[in-house]
Design an enzyme around this catalytic site. Structure first.
Site, mmCIF file in Angstrom:
data_model
loop_
_atom_site.group_PDB
_atom_site.id
_atom_site.type_symbol
_atom_site.label_atom_id
_atom_site.label_comp_id
_atom_site.label_asym_id
_atom_site.label_seq_id
_atom_site.Cartn_x
_atom_site.Cartn_y
_atom_site.Cartn_z
ATOM 1 C CB SER A 106 -0.887 -0.022 1.238
ATOM 2 O OG SER A 106 -0.784 1.179 1.956
ATOM 3 C CE LYS A 107 -1.500 7.116 -2.686
ATOM 4 N NZ LYS A 107 -1.782 7.949 -3.810
#
Ligand code: GLU
Length: 502
Positions: free
Chosen positions: A252-253
């Site tokens: 996930s960023k």
């Protein structure tokens, strides 16, 4: 039969390493079969798509060494390759589906469908559309549509029985039809949804194999149904395992560097990144770990793709990158260093920061070391400060990350305009607020101006450094992240545009 594969990014964000991973497998498979590889832009979600994102995705994939035979920028026999330029094609196909009875018009408002939710949940049913318009007479519905009544076109899904789909890597998968929703195919605005557009394009573009992330597995029954209604053959599907972080969560960023731009800016060689991504879902028959794209293509065999969730391991990537560095001739090495970042253009951007502070030319490198290369690793004691506790530093870093998450204009003045009000909202003196940020970015409290430094580094490296500073301070547990997110959301920030926590 010529094998034709595609990668179909939606241009709704930063170029993601997962896109390069999926593209690589499609490219390697097509080329191993003497086939063609297509890049298609899926931009039918008008609110989320942007041209800027598309440009960045194409540039980042090219940097990574992914080349496509057909695509929006190179053309090809099935142009246009941008879905927003193919709307009449989808409308025509939606009409055909309506005529064949594979789809129906639905005039229900969103409010009506939303209002169904509580009672559906109460009865333990899957919330969603209830088939209210299924029974409408198609001619009446067509008349209402012709008179301009807003409506959508939905897929007619069988009510009984189960659908069985075939995945090349996972075998046959059965899904009861009642778990498949009556998907909207054409929206009120006349734009298709992903499901219609992808099915139509896969067929018209002659795609023979679809290799994509396994988050799309559940959409296969719909794709199969649409293909059947048209009497088309479904391309063979192979769902690749999603990339995961060390905790086995989807990358996930918010937590991991996921942007292709990060890997470029951090000094990875594209061939090493591709080699690493290949290893995430594939192994060479001789188990050799170091290989080039050409070697991958020569040995590629779809049936050797593994389905176990691969863990993205930076240490391993670093090792592999080192191996690829050693493969370069000295001249090629120098050329890569220059292309990466030690060049006239970048020194020109540094000059206004360094010139006023240097006494000798030899001061340039020590002043700008953290901008030209990685900053030193941090320990928690780097954040010792007379007015700030560890928790304060953590809060500042967390909130700064949240505020910067959606910063579109990555330049000094805009960064300052986003950070100053944050300091005020947190009731901190600007100097104190900036302290942990300086440490995170430069590795020390006294450095070149902070916002210029952040602008120079770019969004991906800046965020990665803030995250690694948080880790140096012990990291943020899920529970703490929830609390910090709530605190951030409650801050009195005018005109806030920070993306919600996700
Ligand atoms: N546009 C989809 C995405 O963004 C592509 C899904 C597919 O490959 O079918 O991932």
């Amino acid at each position: 039969m010529t094998v034709r594969t595609r990668v179909a990014p939606s241009p709704s964000g930063d170029p993601h390493v997962g896109t390069a991973y999926v593209a690589l497998f499609n490219l390697a498979f097509a080329k191993s079969q003497g086939g063609r590889f297509v890049l298609r832009i899926e931009d039918t979600d008008r609110a989320r798509s942007s041209e800027a994102s598309e440009e960045r995705i194409l540039a980042a994939l090219r940097w990574a060494g992914i080349e496509w035979d057909e695509g929006p920028d190179v053309g090809g026999p099935h142009a246009p390759y941008r879905q927003s330029e193919r709307l009449p094609i989808y409308r025509r196909h939606a009409q055909e589906l309506l005529e064949a009875g594979g789809a129906f018009r639905c005039f229900c408002s969103e409010e009506r469908i939303d209002a169904l939710r509580p009672s559906q949940l109460e009865r333990g049913q899957m919330p969603g559309y209830d088939g209210h318009c299924l029974g409408l007479d198609p001619d009446d519905a067509a008349e209402r549509a012709a008179s301009g009544e807003p409506h959508v076109v939905r897929l007619r899904v069988p009510v009984e029985g189960a659908c069985s789909v075939q995945d090349r890597l996972r075998g046959v998968i059965e899904t009861p039809w009642r778990q498949v929703n009556m998907q909207v195919l054409l929206k009120r605005d006349g734009f298709p949804t992903y499901h219609l557009a992808a099915a139509v394009d896969d067929h018209l573009m002659g795609i023979t194999h679809v290799l994509r992330g396994d988050e799309w597995l559940s959409s296969m029954p719909k794709a199969q149904l649409i293909h059947e209604c048209f009497g088309w053959e479904l391309p063979e599907h192979a769902h690749l395992p999603l990339l995961r972080d060390a905790q086995r969560r989807k990358l996930s960023k918010r937590r991991n560097p996921t942007g292709l731009d990060y890997f470029r800016a951090a000094g990875y060689l594209p061939e090493a990144l591709l080699n690493y991504l290949a290893l995430m879902g594939w192994s060479m028959p001789d188990e050799r770990e170091l290989f080039s794209l050409e070697e991958l293509i020569a040995a590629f065999d779809l049936d050797r793709v593994s389905t176990g969730g691969p863990v993205f391991d930076m240490e391993k990537l670093n090792w592999l990158n080192g191996q690829h560095m050693r493969r370069l001739s000295p001249a090629a090495f120098v050329e890569r260093v220059e292309r990466w970042g030690i060049n006239r253009e970048r020194l020109g951007r540094l000059a206004p920061l360094v010139q006023p502070r240097a006494e000798r030319l030899s001061d340039v490198v020590p002043l700008a070391d953290y901008l030209l290369g990685e900053r030193a690793a941090l320990k928690a004691d780097a954040f010792a400060h007379k007015a700030l506790s560890t928790e304060d530093c953590r809060r500042i870093l967390h909130h700064a990350l949240r505020a910067l998450q959606s910063e579109a204009q990555w330049e000094s003045a805009a960064l300052m305009a986003s950070m100053k009000p944050l300091a005020a909202a947190m009731e901190l003196k600007l100097r104190d607020f900036l302290f942990p940020l300086f440490v995170a970015i430069a590795g020390r409290a006294a450095a070149l101006p902070l916002f210029d430094s952040m602008a120079f580094l770019g969004a991906d490296l800046t965020r990665a450094r803030l995250r690694s500073a948080l880790d140096a301070l012990g990291g943020v547990s899920n529970k703490a992240a929830k609390r910090l997110d709530a605190e951030f959301d409650a801050l009195p920030l005018a005109g806030r545009s920070a993306a919600p926590a996700s």
